[in-house]
Design an enzyme around this catalytic site. Structure first.
Site, mmCIF file in Angstrom:
data_model
loop_
_atom_site.group_PDB
_atom_site.id
_atom_site.type_symbol
_atom_site.label_atom_id
_atom_site.label_comp_id
_atom_site.label_asym_id
_atom_site.label_seq_id
_atom_site.Cartn_x
_atom_site.Cartn_y
_atom_site.Cartn_z
ATOM 1 N N GLY A 53 14.409 0.715 4.284
ATOM 2 C CA GLY A 53 14.017 1.902 3.542
ATOM 3 C C GLY A 53 14.062 3.177 4.350
ATOM 4 O O GLY A 53 14.460 4.229 3.845
ATOM 5 N N GLN B 199 7.907 0.446 -2.423
ATOM 6 C CA GLN B 199 6.815 -0.395 -2.925
ATOM 7 C C GLN B 199 6.996 -0.795 -4.393
ATOM 8 O O GLN B 199 6.211 -1.584 -4.923
ATOM 9 C CB GLN B 199 5.478 0.327 -2.753
ATOM 10 C CG GLN B 199 5.095 0.638 -1.315
ATOM 11 C CD GLN B 199 4.738 -0.597 -0.500
ATOM 12 O OE1 GLN B 199 4.466 -1.670 -1.049
ATOM 13 N NE2 GLN B 199 4.752 -0.462 0.817
ATOM 14 N N CYS C 42 2.920 1.337 9.832
ATOM 15 C CA CYS C 42 3.566 2.182 10.836
ATOM 16 C C CYS C 42 2.547 2.919 11.698
ATOM 17 O O CYS C 42 2.852 3.366 12.786
ATOM 18 C CB CYS C 42 4.465 3.212 10.157
ATOM 19 S SG CYS C 42 5.596 2.517 8.946
ATOM 20 N N SER D 195 13.719 -1.836 0.464
ATOM 21 C CA SER D 195 13.640 -2.592 1.717
ATOM 22 C C SER D 195 13.278 -4.024 1.378
ATOM 23 O O SER D 195 12.232 -4.280 0.774
ATOM 24 C CB SER D 195 12.579 -1.974 2.640
ATOM 25 O OG SER D 195 12.701 -2.465 3.946
ATOM 26 N N ALA D 196 14.145 -4.965 1.748
ATOM 27 C CA ALA D 196 14.024 -6.356 1.286
ATOM 28 C C ALA D 196 12.718 -7.024 1.693
ATOM 29 O O ALA D 196 12.188 -7.865 0.964
ATOM 30 C CB ALA D 196 15.212 -7.174 1.802
ATOM 31 N N ASN E 134 2.387 4.112 -0.468
ATOM 32 C CA ASN E 134 2.230 2.866 0.282
ATOM 33 C C ASN E 134 0.818 2.663 0.831
ATOM 34 O O ASN E 134 0.465 1.554 1.222
ATOM 35 C CB ASN E 134 3.236 2.818 1.438
ATOM 36 C CG ASN E 134 3.059 3.965 2.405
ATOM 37 O OD1 ASN E 134 3.123 5.128 2.014
ATOM 38 N ND2 ASN E 134 2.840 3.661 3.679
#
Length: 377
Positions: free
Chosen positions: A71, A180, A328, A200-201, A152
């Site tokens: 992502g 998300q 993060c 994003s997988a 998120n």
């Protein structure tokens, strides 16, 4: 000691079927997709089939999907392309976006001297749509609006249909970080005409290190990486074949089971909320995270009535994995930029914990977590 994982907004456990498919691919489909021999053609065919299958899930064409490393790269590719290729002169966003967007916008402002404006948000993290219209009406600069579909940290759901309509009315492009959302909510890009989205997988039980960017047809793409002609020239680098196939499989599973999984996870979230309220009425919830209609069913951001800097560590020692904000930032002492933006100082000084759930979460894990929280408080 129990091992309980309640940090699914950070990453998810890979589905067993995805692991099996990727293992088989690693053994049998090892060719470079850029090679012209049979091994390369086989890999290329697998990648393009995955692209078509992913595109169908969003009612778009395969040519509009660009595979990336996740992502963050997808957000960077879209935002950089908007400024350098589509001649965007102004970006409108909010201060509660993911840093993949915020830091990129700040870089673009500093480097290319674009205008950067921030939409007002209220104490619940709601986007002020009237302020967005005001911002759009005060300039003739070519503009991109960038707002995430699901926050998120606090789980707020953006009213993307309304934002899309506003952008269209003022001829602004619309980019949404949908990391998300993908795999958890249906998204038909014909019905909701967002110009750019990302995925994003590893957020929907696929592998890490792979994702995609969607560029609506008609927008050229200027690559950030150079040295090859992969992804139709949009992204140089040998395709991550096994992970791309794993992502397509994970997405297929997630969408096929979406309603069943949503019902289960939503029930667990509501159960968790009720148990937390039984511990103390002073426990509160940040954003709209306790409202099942206004927030993601996978995310709950809890504000405890005390300041306990050791709470995350203590939960970890009890075998319970959670987050103090986005993953993060969990190793940072800066705290949550999202909560700092929407809470007053007194509320922001309280300890906040993000719990996030998946189809693998159980009621027994929730009960154990409640017991430990009661002990720690």
């Amino acid at each position: 000691m129990k091992a309980i994982y309640l940090d699914n907004a950070a990453t998810t456990k890979i589905d067993a079927e995805v692991l099996e498919l990727m293992h088989t691919s690693m053994q049998e489909n090892f060719g470079n997709p850029s090679s012209t021999h049979q091994f390369g053609r086989k890999a290329k065919s697998a990648v393009e089939t995955a692209r078509k299958n992913i595109a169908k899930q969003f009612n778009v064409t395969a040519s509009e999907i660009v595979f990336t490393a996740g992502g963050t790269e997808a957000d960077n590719l879209i935002l950089n392309n908007a400024v350098l290729n589509l001649r965007i002169q102004r970006i409108i966003t909010s201060k509660i976006e993911h840093h993949a967007v915020l830091h990129t916008c700040e870089f673009l402002k500093k480097t290319y001297h674009i205008s950067l404006d921030f939409i007002n948000v209220d104490a619940f993290g709601n986007i002020d749509q009237l302020h967005l219209e005001e911002l759009l009406s005060t300039s003739d600069d070519t503009t991109l609006v960038s707002l995430m579909h699901i926050n998120n940290e606090i789980g707020n759901l953006l009213k993307v249909d309304e934002i899309s309509a506003i952008c269209k009315r003022y001829d602004a492009l619309f980019h949404s970080d949908t990391v998300q959302v993908i795999g958890h909510y249906p998204l038909d890009l014909k019905k909701t005409p967002i110009d750019f989205i990302v995925a994003s997988a590893h957020k929907f039980h696929g592998p890490k290190g792979v994702g995609f960017a969607y560029f609506k047809k008609g927008f050229g793409i200027l690559p950030m990486f150079h040295g090859g002609d992969q992804e139709r020239g949009a992204r140089s680098s040998t395709e991550n074949v096994h992970s791309i196939l794993g992502m397509e499989k994970a997405l297929s599973i997630a969408i096929s089971n979406m309603e069943k999984d949503r019902h289960k996870i939503e029930s667990l979230k509501l159960y968790f909320i009720s148990k937390l309220k039984n511990i103390s009425e002073a426990i509160e919830f940040n954003g709209h995270s306790s409202d099942i209609h206004k927030s993601s069913y996978t995310i709950l951001n809890v504000r405890f009535p005390v300041a306990n800097e050791m709470l995350l560590f203590s939960l970890d020692m009890a075998g319970i994995a959670v987050s103090g904000g986005s993953a993060c930032q969990s190793g940072s002492n800066k705290g949550s930029h999202v909560l700092d933006e929407i809470l007053n100082k007194d509320a922001a000084d309280k300890t906040a914990v993000r719990f996030s759930f998946s189809k693998f979460t159980t009621k027994e894990e929730i009960d154990f977590t409640i017991t430990k929280i009661r002990e720690l408080l």
